[in-house]
Design a protein around this motif. Structure first.
Motif, PDB file in Angstrom:
ATOM      1  N   SER A   4      36.026 -14.371   5.789  1.00  0.00           N
ATOM      2  CA  SER A   4      37.326 -14.352   6.456  1.00  0.00           C
ATOM      3  C   SER A   4      38.190 -13.183   5.976  1.00  0.00           C
ATOM      4  O   SER A   4      39.114 -12.773   6.672  1.00  0.00           O
ATOM      5  N   ASN A   5      37.910 -12.624   4.801  1.00  0.00           N
ATOM      6  CA  ASN A   5      38.675 -11.496   4.291  1.00  0.00           C
ATOM      7  C   ASN A   5      38.228 -10.152   4.871  1.00  0.00           C
ATOM      8  O   ASN A   5      38.943  -9.168   4.751  1.00  0.00           O
ATOM      9  N   LEU A   6      37.044 -10.099   5.476  1.00  0.00           N
ATOM     10  CA  LEU A   6      36.543  -8.849   6.043  1.00  0.00           C
ATOM     11  C   LEU A   6      37.265  -8.516   7.339  1.00  0.00           C
ATOM     12  O   LEU A   6      37.686  -9.402   8.082  1.00  0.00           O
ATOM     13  N   SER A   7      37.380  -7.234   7.627  1.00  0.00           N
ATOM     14  CA  SER A   7      38.017  -6.828   8.878  1.00  0.00           C
ATOM     15  C   SER A   7      37.091  -7.160  10.050  1.00  0.00           C
ATOM     16  O   SER A   7      35.891  -7.389   9.881  1.00  0.00           O
ATOM     17  N   LYS A   8      37.658  -7.182  11.231  1.00  0.00           N
ATOM     18  CA  LYS A   8      36.893  -7.536  12.421  1.00  0.00           C
ATOM     19  C   LYS A   8      35.781  -6.517  12.666  1.00  0.00           C
ATOM     20  O   LYS A   8      34.665  -6.891  13.031  1.00  0.00           O
ATOM     21  N   LYS A   9      36.048  -5.241  12.447  1.00  0.00           N
ATOM     22  CA  LYS A   9      35.036  -4.207  12.649  1.00  0.00           C
ATOM     23  C   LYS A   9      33.861  -4.399  11.689  1.00  0.00           C
ATOM     24  O   LYS A   9      32.709  -4.218  12.067  1.00  0.00           O
ATOM     25  N   MET A  10      34.142  -4.765  10.467  1.00  0.00           N
ATOM     26  CA  MET A  10      33.097  -4.966   9.474  1.00  0.00           C
ATOM     27  C   MET A  10      32.244  -6.175   9.839  1.00  0.00           C
ATOM     28  O   MET A  10      31.018  -6.140   9.702  1.00  0.00           O
ATOM     29  N   ARG A  11      32.861  -7.239  10.331  1.00  0.00           N
ATOM     30  CA  ARG A  11      32.113  -8.422  10.743  1.00  0.00           C
ATOM     31  C   ARG A  11      31.198  -8.116  11.923  1.00  0.00           C
ATOM     32  O   ARG A  11      30.056  -8.578  11.964  1.00  0.00           O
ATOM     33  N   VAL A  12      31.690  -7.323  12.870  1.00  0.00           N
ATOM     34  CA  VAL A  12      30.874  -6.933  14.024  1.00  0.00           C
ATOM     35  C   VAL A  12      29.697  -6.078  13.561  1.00  0.00           C
ATOM     36  O   VAL A  12      28.561  -6.275  14.000  1.00  0.00           O
ATOM     37  N   VAL A  19      21.409  -9.149  13.552  1.00  0.00           N
ATOM     38  CA  VAL A  19      20.692  -9.432  14.799  1.00  0.00           C
ATOM     39  C   VAL A  19      19.521  -8.458  14.959  1.00  0.00           C
ATOM     40  O   VAL A  19      18.420  -8.864  15.344  1.00  0.00           O
ATOM     41  N   ALA A  20      19.732  -7.180  14.643  1.00  0.00           N
ATOM     42  CA  ALA A  20      18.651  -6.188  14.742  1.00  0.00           C
ATOM     43  C   ALA A  20      17.518  -6.518  13.770  1.00  0.00           C
ATOM     44  O   ALA A  20      16.334  -6.435  14.130  1.00  0.00           O
ATOM     45  N   ALA A  21      17.849  -6.902  12.547  1.00  0.00           N
ATOM     46  CA  ALA A  21      16.829  -7.268  11.558  1.00  0.00           C
ATOM     47  C   ALA A  21      16.068  -8.518  12.006  1.00  0.00           C
ATOM     48  O   ALA A  21      14.839  -8.591  11.852  1.00  0.00           O
ATOM     49  N   PHE A  22      16.761  -9.475  12.580  1.00  0.00           N
ATOM     50  CA  PHE A  22      16.129 -10.699  13.076  1.00  0.00           C
ATOM     51  C   PHE A  22      15.174 -10.380  14.227  1.00  0.00           C
ATOM     52  O   PHE A  22      14.051 -10.883  14.267  1.00  0.00           O
TER      53      PHE A  22
END
Length: 98
Positions: A4-12, A19-22
């Motif tokens: 929750s402390n990370l910025s939105k850009k970092m979460r994206v 998702v790419a690794a998965f």
């Protein structure tokens, strides 16, 4: 540091990497386990040509011997081989000679 402390850009960015690794992992598992039933590798003939630059904006094209390229039947490259869907669409190779 929590999510929750990370910025939105970092979460994206983290989500895209996960998702790419998965997807790559599922693709690798599909190749190794043979699901769906298909050969793991295929071979295509690559036609090669020399593209030779000459004087005054002229050029010549010379054919050289073809080569066989092994490709993997998957969405991503594996085992040092390019995916067959890519190799199938790129069966001609131009080698530029100055």
């Amino acid at each position: 540091m929590t999510l929750s402390n990370l910025s939105k850009k970092m979460r994206v960015a983290i989500s895209i990497v996960l998702v790419a690794a998965f997807m790559y992992g599922l693709d690798a598992l599909s190749v190794w386990l043979g699901v769906p039933a298909r050969p793991e590798f295929s071979t295509y003939t690559i036609k090669r040509y020399y593209y030779i630059n000459e004087n005054f904006n002229k050029f010549s094209i010379e054919s050289i011997p073809s080569v066989q390229e092994r490709c993997v039947n998957a969405m991503f490259p594996h085992s040092g081989s390019r995916p067959c869907w890519y190799v199938q669409r790129h069966t001609r190779q131009m080698i530029t000679v100055n």
